[in-house]
Design a protein around this motif. Sequence first.
Motif, PDB file in Angstrom:
ATOM      1  N   UNK A  30       3.088   6.329  -1.080  1.00 14.91           N
ATOM      2  CA  UNK A  30       4.262   5.465  -0.922  1.00 14.91           C
ATOM      3  C   UNK A  30       4.933   5.747   0.426  1.00 14.91           C
ATOM      4  N   UNK A  31       5.049   7.021   0.765  1.00 20.92           N
ATOM      5  CA  UNK A  31       5.664   7.396   2.044  1.00 20.92           C
ATOM      6  C   UNK A  31       4.833   6.898   3.219  1.00 20.92           C
ATOM      7  N   UNK A  32       3.524   6.928   3.069  1.00 19.18           N
ATOM      8  CA  UNK A  32       2.648   6.410   4.120  1.00 19.18           C
ATOM      9  C   UNK A  32       2.912   4.932   4.345  1.00 19.18           C
ATOM     10  N   UNK A  33       3.029   4.189   3.266  1.00 23.46           N
ATOM     11  CA  UNK A  33       3.290   2.748   3.384  1.00 23.46           C
ATOM     12  C   UNK A  33       4.666   2.432   3.937  1.00 23.46           C
ATOM     13  N   UNK A  34       5.655   3.238   3.556  1.00 30.26           N
ATOM     14  CA  UNK A  34       7.031   2.957   3.985  1.00 30.26           C
ATOM     15  C   UNK A  34       7.401   3.571   5.326  1.00 30.26           C
ATOM     16  N   UNK A  35       6.855   4.754   5.602  1.00 31.52           N
ATOM     17  CA  UNK A  35       7.316   5.461   6.790  1.00 31.52           C
ATOM     18  C   UNK A  35       6.251   5.984   7.716  1.00 31.52           C
ATOM     19  N   UNK A  36       4.992   5.786   7.374  1.00 33.69           N
ATOM     20  CA  UNK A  36       3.914   6.216   8.246  1.00 33.69           C
ATOM     21  C   UNK A  36       3.384   7.610   7.920  1.00 33.69           C
ATOM     22  N   UNK A  37       2.523   8.059   8.810  1.00 30.28           N
ATOM     23  CA  UNK A  37       1.818   9.327   8.603  1.00 30.28           C
ATOM     24  C   UNK A  37       2.758  10.518   8.515  1.00 30.28           C
ATOM     25  N   UNK A  38       3.744  10.562   9.374  1.00 27.20           N
ATOM     26  CA  UNK A  38       4.691  11.691   9.394  1.00 27.20           C
ATOM     27  C   UNK A  38       5.435  11.804   8.066  1.00 27.20           C
TER      28      UNK A  38
END
Length: 128
Positions: A30-38
């Motif tokens: 979910x974080x990858x989709x919303x905010x990217x790799x970091x």
Amino acid sequence: MIAIDLPNPRRLALSVVLGQAAVTLVCALVSLGLGGTHAAVSALLGGGISSLASLAMALVGFGKNAATDPQRAIRAFFIGEAAKVAVVIVLFAVVLKTMKVVPLAMLGSYIATFFVFWVVLAGGWGRA
């Protein structure tokens, strides 16, 4: 005498760890989709800290010899809890000193893993 079917504590604790690892991966995706790799890496770190701390508790607090007598079981449980807290403190200190993280992703994933603990206990998953 009334027999009560209780879950095996070690299996229950290890099922919490597995559930927390799964929730950590979901949070990272979910974080990858919303905010990217970091953000995804930050979520992995937050959930990973909680999962590793729970694993320490499961291994130390519910070791094979812990259930041989009540006093040993209580002592092992408290030592396991101390190990869990120590792992959380040390890992958060290391991560926050050495990495730049996305706080919301890291803490959100860390907090999400706590829900696994309560869901597993409430549902009695991992009965043995």
